[in-house]
Design an enzyme around this catalytic site. Structure first.
Site, PDB file in Angstrom:
ATOM      1  N   SER A 133      55.802   5.350  23.401  1.00  0.00           N
ATOM      2  CA  SER A 133      54.878   6.297  24.097  1.00  0.00           C
ATOM      3  C   SER A 133      54.067   7.182  23.184  1.00  0.00           C
ATOM      4  O   SER A 133      53.299   6.766  22.437  1.00  0.00           O
ATOM      5  CB  SER A 133      55.913   7.040  25.099  1.00  0.00           C
ATOM      6  OG  SER A 133      55.314   7.564  26.059  1.00  0.00           O
ATOM      7  N   ASP A 180      44.275   2.894  13.600  1.00  0.00           N
ATOM      8  CA  ASP A 180      42.655   2.484  14.094  1.00  0.00           C
ATOM      9  C   ASP A 180      41.595   3.193  13.496  1.00  0.00           C
ATOM     10  O   ASP A 180      40.767   2.529  12.986  1.00  0.00           O
ATOM     11  CB  ASP A 180      42.520   2.578  15.507  1.00  0.00           C
ATOM     12  CG  ASP A 180      43.146   1.836  16.391  1.00  0.00           C
ATOM     13  OD1 ASP A 180      43.713   0.688  16.085  1.00  0.00           O
ATOM     14  OD2 ASP A 180      42.811   1.936  17.859  1.00  0.00           O
ATOM     15  N   LYS A 196      55.358   0.945  25.030  1.00  0.00           N
ATOM     16  CA  LYS A 196      55.219   1.699  26.416  1.00  0.00           C
ATOM     17  C   LYS A 196      53.981   2.427  26.373  1.00  0.00           C
ATOM     18  O   LYS A 196      53.607   3.284  25.959  1.00  0.00           O
ATOM     19  CB  LYS A 196      56.269   2.691  26.702  1.00  0.00           C
ATOM     20  CG  LYS A 196      56.135   3.373  27.772  1.00  0.00           C
ATOM     21  CD  LYS A 196      56.888   4.716  28.101  1.00  0.00           C
ATOM     22  CE  LYS A 196      56.658   5.466  29.386  1.00  0.00           C
ATOM     23  NZ  LYS A 196      55.390   5.914  29.315  1.00  0.00           N
TER      24      LYS A 196
END
Length: 455
Positions: A302, A313, A327
């Protein structure tokens, strides 16, 4: 449709949850077809009414009407997905205390051992530490009530209470012939979600255990302390998110922002396009561009995955370890009025800066490192992941992944992932998959975004 939301606390539950708190009701405009569908739905509710009345009148024992309603609501929500649920008033209060990260209490971390409460450690500058409570002390009595027979949660609840109220503890301490009586005055206790140490003399190691209201401030404090201790020889940072089940969406965003100069951090997308929200970084890298290694494993879920995904990224950090939990959804907490608890409802998916959803897939580390697991623990050290949960939201592309190692050796010298991170920061090993240097002006995924997410 419009909805005003603000971030609120949420306890770590199955894979944890990212949470928003609805403060105003949803305004809905419906056409004739929508009204017809709604009317049909309410007609079907007559079936529920019939069953409810039959149970009330014919069940072998007189049922509690409120319990019947709560059970019906719980069943409706649990049938949606693993993270939607109903919380009664007590569960709602407990959730708020846990993720607020502060409460009225004594300042001791405890565990249950042989039916008694054992002190793991006192928290610095709290009533417990000031009174001389020590690790391994055994608490046998709380205000003249025996601890034996209580659950750990019941004992903890008794030790917590309003600030400035007193509680008497009876303690057995190794080396002492007689029990020790200690009277403590409860104070405001802040749970430490961030812990840090100097690793190998020149590396800043920071462990984040959960994302509560105190996390970002705790991170800033520990970074400043480590920079002061290590000085100019600081090689870089290891951010340990292993087995961190998540927590507050806002804290995941601000922690990520601490390492980024610009660019999107995360986007959340609900059922309707107008509900899409994007969060972006602000100038100012807390680590001043030093290399960053992030440790993840099957228990990183999460909010942890938001941080790991954003830094990966943007090529701001190298991820080391095993695939994360997977999740990729956001839950909204909807209070039901005084004394009626709250709904925890899945309302959105979240996406990393490159537009990837990690739902039921997880984040794959740049460098996979498997730990050497003792034989007696091998059957219990893999986390099954989101994809293994019954009723989970399906991934958009059908490529689901289950199971990932979540074991972390208790002794740092046996921690292969930590050793890999040390080697990377010392230049003993290298990887081209995700250079840990700070991003340039042409950083990957530097998308324009608005800031209408809850804050």
């Amino acid at each position: 449709m419009m909805r005003k939301t603000s971030v609120i606390l949420l306890s770590a539950a199955t894979g944890a949850a990212l949470t928003l708190f609805v403060t105003q009701p949803r305004a809905v405009l419906m056409g004739s077809s929508a009204r017809a569908a709604t009317s049909d739905t309410y007609r079907q509710l007559n079936l529920f009414g019939d069953v409810f009345e039959r149970v009330r009148s014919d069940y072998v024992e007189k049922p509690d009407d409120s319990k019947l309603i709560e059970s019906a609501i719980s069943g409706m929500l649990s049938g949606l997905d693993p993270h939607s649920s109903y919380m009664d008033a007590k569960s709602f209060r407990d959730m708020q205390v846990q993720t607020r990260g502060e409460f009225g209490g004594l300042g001791i971390e405890v565990t249950m051992e042989d039916g008694l409460i054992k002190v793991v450690s006192p928290i610095d500058d709290t009533p417990a530490s000031k009174a001389g409570i020590m690790a391994n002390d055994i608490i046998t009595m709380l205000d003249d009530e025996a601890v034996q027979g209580l659950t750990l949660n019941q004992a903890v609840e008794k030790m917590r209470g309003p600030v400035n109220t007193k509680i008497k503890l009876k303690i057995i301490r190794k080396g002492q012939d007689n029990p020790i009586d200690v009277t403590l005055v409860r104070d405001n206790i802040r749970v430490r979600s961030v812990r840090a140490r100097v690793e190998a003399d020149d590396i800043a190691y920071i462990r984040i255990t959960t994302f509560n209201e105190q996390t970002t401030e705790g991170l800033k404090k520990e970074v400043a302390n480590l920079q002061s201790q290590i000085g100019d020889k600081l090689k870089g940072y290891i951010i340990d998110l292993r087995n961190n089940p998540g927590g507050l969406l806002e804290e995941a965003v601000t922690v990520s922002d601490s390492f980024l100069e610009r660019g999107e951090i995360v986007s959340t997308r609900g059922r309707n396009a107008e509900e899409t929200q994007r969060r972006t970084a602000h100038p100012g890298d807390l680590t001043k561009g030093k290399p960053v290694i992030v440790l993840i494993n099957g228990g990183s879920a999460s909010a942890s995955e938001i941080v790991a995904g954003a830094l990966q990224d943007h090529k701001r950090a190298t991820l080391v370890g095993t695939r994360s939990f997977g999740k990729g959804s956001v839950q909204t907490i909807i209070p039901l009025g005084s004394g009626n608890g709250a709904l925890r409802l899945t309302t959105a998916r979240y996406y990393t800066p490159s537009g990837k959803s990690i739902q039921a897939k997880g984040i794959v580390p740049d460098i996979e490192v498997l730990q050497d697991v003792p034989d007696e623990l091998k059957a219990r050290t893999d986390t099954k992941g989101e994809a293994s949960l019954r009723g989970h939201l399906k991934t958009n592309d059908g490529d689901e992944k289950t199971g990932s190692q979540s074991y972390v050796p208790p002794d740092a010298k046996d921690d292969k992932a930590l050793k890999m991170a040390d080697d990377l920061l010392h230049g003993i090993k290298s990887t081209s998959s995700a250079p840990p240097a700070a991003p340039s002006d042409k950083a990957a995924v530097d998308k324009p975004a608005n800031n209408k997410a809850a804050n």
